[in-house]
Motif scaffolding. Structure first.
Motif, PDB file in Angstrom:
ATOM      1  N   CYS A  50     -44.573 -51.109  44.264  1.00  0.00           N
ATOM      2  CA  CYS A  50     -45.725 -52.804  44.033  1.00  0.00           C
ATOM      3  C   CYS A  50     -46.468 -53.066  45.201  1.00  0.00           C
ATOM      4  O   CYS A  50     -46.189 -52.599  46.606  1.00  0.00           O
ATOM      5  CB  CYS A  50     -43.958 -53.033  44.292  1.00  0.00           C
ATOM      6  N   GLY A  51     -47.989 -52.654  45.406  1.00  0.00           N
ATOM      7  CA  GLY A  51     -48.559 -53.468  45.505  1.00  0.00           C
ATOM      8  C   GLY A  51     -48.469 -51.791  46.628  1.00  0.00           C
ATOM      9  O   GLY A  51     -48.702 -51.029  46.355  1.00  0.00           O
ATOM     10  N   PHE A  52     -48.500 -52.113  47.950  1.00  0.00           N
ATOM     11  CA  PHE A  52     -48.696 -51.062  48.711  1.00  0.00           C
ATOM     12  C   PHE A  52     -47.576 -50.829  49.447  1.00  0.00           C
ATOM     13  O   PHE A  52     -47.617 -49.719  50.683  1.00  0.00           O
ATOM     14  CB  PHE A  52     -49.547 -52.083  50.752  1.00  0.00           C
ATOM     15  N   LEU A  53     -46.228 -50.929  49.181  1.00  0.00           N
ATOM     16  CA  LEU A  53     -44.995 -50.096  49.556  1.00  0.00           C
ATOM     17  C   LEU A  53     -44.369 -49.555  48.084  1.00  0.00           C
ATOM     18  O   LEU A  53     -44.229 -49.873  47.538  1.00  0.00           O
ATOM     19  CB  LEU A  53     -44.875 -51.687  50.204  1.00  0.00           C
ATOM     20  N   MET A  62     -33.329 -55.730  41.993  1.00  0.00           N
ATOM     21  CA  MET A  62     -32.729 -55.580  43.804  1.00  0.00           C
ATOM     22  C   MET A  62     -33.743 -54.263  44.852  1.00  0.00           C
ATOM     23  O   MET A  62     -33.338 -53.198  44.855  1.00  0.00           O
ATOM     24  CB  MET A  62     -31.866 -55.593  44.212  1.00  0.00           C
ATOM     25  N   LEU A  63     -34.828 -54.774  45.327  1.00  0.00           N
ATOM     26  CA  LEU A  63     -36.161 -53.551  46.128  1.00  0.00           C
ATOM     27  C   LEU A  63     -35.897 -53.398  47.209  1.00  0.00           C
ATOM     28  O   LEU A  63     -35.873 -54.543  48.199  1.00  0.00           O
ATOM     29  CB  LEU A  63     -36.980 -53.869  45.502  1.00  0.00           C
ATOM     30  N   TYR A  64     -35.257 -52.556  48.165  1.00  0.00           N
ATOM     31  CA  TYR A  64     -35.210 -52.184  49.322  1.00  0.00           C
ATOM     32  C   TYR A  64     -36.464 -51.650  49.709  1.00  0.00           C
ATOM     33  O   TYR A  64     -36.957 -50.215  49.438  1.00  0.00           O
ATOM     34  CB  TYR A  64     -33.674 -51.400  49.328  1.00  0.00           C
ATOM     35  N   ALA A  82     -39.367 -61.721  43.539  1.00  0.00           N
ATOM     36  CA  ALA A  82     -40.185 -62.515  44.485  1.00  0.00           C
ATOM     37  C   ALA A  82     -41.257 -61.614  44.569  1.00  0.00           C
ATOM     38  O   ALA A  82     -42.421 -62.940  45.672  1.00  0.00           O
ATOM     39  CB  ALA A  82     -39.427 -62.233  45.994  1.00  0.00           C
ATOM     40  N   LEU A  83     -41.198 -60.702  44.101  1.00  0.00           N
ATOM     41  CA  LEU A  83     -43.440 -59.934  44.018  1.00  0.00           C
ATOM     42  C   LEU A  83     -44.182 -60.435  43.111  1.00  0.00           C
ATOM     43  O   LEU A  83     -45.551 -60.224  43.390  1.00  0.00           O
ATOM     44  CB  LEU A  83     -42.696 -58.687  43.902  1.00  0.00           C
ATOM     45  N   GLY A  90     -48.921 -59.607  52.242  1.00  0.00           N
ATOM     46  CA  GLY A  90     -48.007 -58.620  53.046  1.00  0.00           C
ATOM     47  C   GLY A  90     -46.816 -59.581  52.721  1.00  0.00           C
ATOM     48  O   GLY A  90     -46.652 -60.471  51.780  1.00  0.00           O
ATOM     49  N   LEU A  91     -45.438 -58.120  53.186  1.00  0.00           N
ATOM     50  CA  LEU A  91     -44.424 -59.066  52.781  1.00  0.00           C
ATOM     51  C   LEU A  91     -43.866 -59.545  53.748  1.00  0.00           C
ATOM     52  O   LEU A  91     -42.846 -59.176  54.695  1.00  0.00           O
ATOM     53  CB  LEU A  91     -43.433 -57.701  51.736  1.00  0.00           C
TER      54      LEU A  91
END
Length: 108
Positions: A50-53, A62-64, A82-83, A90-91
Motif C-alpha cells: 500500500c503506497g510506499f510500504l 489488520m496490516l503489519y 485507516a489507509l 507518511g504513516l
C-alpha cells in the motif's frame, strides 16, 4: 529480559516468511513468522503493498508494516480503513511514524 527460543525445524519461505516447528505448545499456536518485522501469525501471512510500504496480513484488514525493528509485535498493526486517507505523507500509528523517504526506518 531476553530469552532464546529453540525450534526443532525452521522452513524459510518466499518473501521473508518462515514456518517454525517446536514441541512447545505456545510456539505451535503461532507457527508463522514474518522475519522482516518479527511478527508471528496463526496462518501463513500474505504480503500486500500500500503506497510506499509493504505489509504482512492474514485477513487483509489488520496490516503489519514490514520494517526492521524489534519494537513491533502482534499489537502493532494498522487497520486497512485507516489507509484510505493516504500514506503519501507518511504513516503514523500508535506511537510510531514511518516516512515515505525512509520506509525501512521506524520513528517513535
Amino acid at each position: 529480559m531476553r530469552f532464546c527460543l529453540i525450534y526443532n525445524k525452521v522452513e524459510l519461505k518466499a518473501h521473508g516468511l518462515a514456518k517454525l516447528y517446536s514441541k512447545k505448545k505456545f510456539d505451535r499456536e503461532r507457527p508463522w513468522m514474518d522475519l522482516k518485522n518479527g511478527v508471528r501469525f496463526v496462518r501463513r501471512p500474505m504480503i500486500v503493498r500500500c503506497g510506499f510500504l509493504d505489509f504482512s496480513t492474514t485477513d487483509g484488514r489488520m496490516l503489519y508494516p514490514r520494517v526492521k525493528t524489534r519494537r513491533m509485535d502482534e499489537n502493532c498493526f494498522v487497520m486497512l480503513d485507516a489507509l484510505t486517507n493516504g500514506i503519501d505523507k507518511g504513516l503514523q500509528f500508535r506511537t510510531f511514524y514511518i516516512q515515505p523517504s525512509e520506509p525501512e526506518r521506524l520513528y517513535i
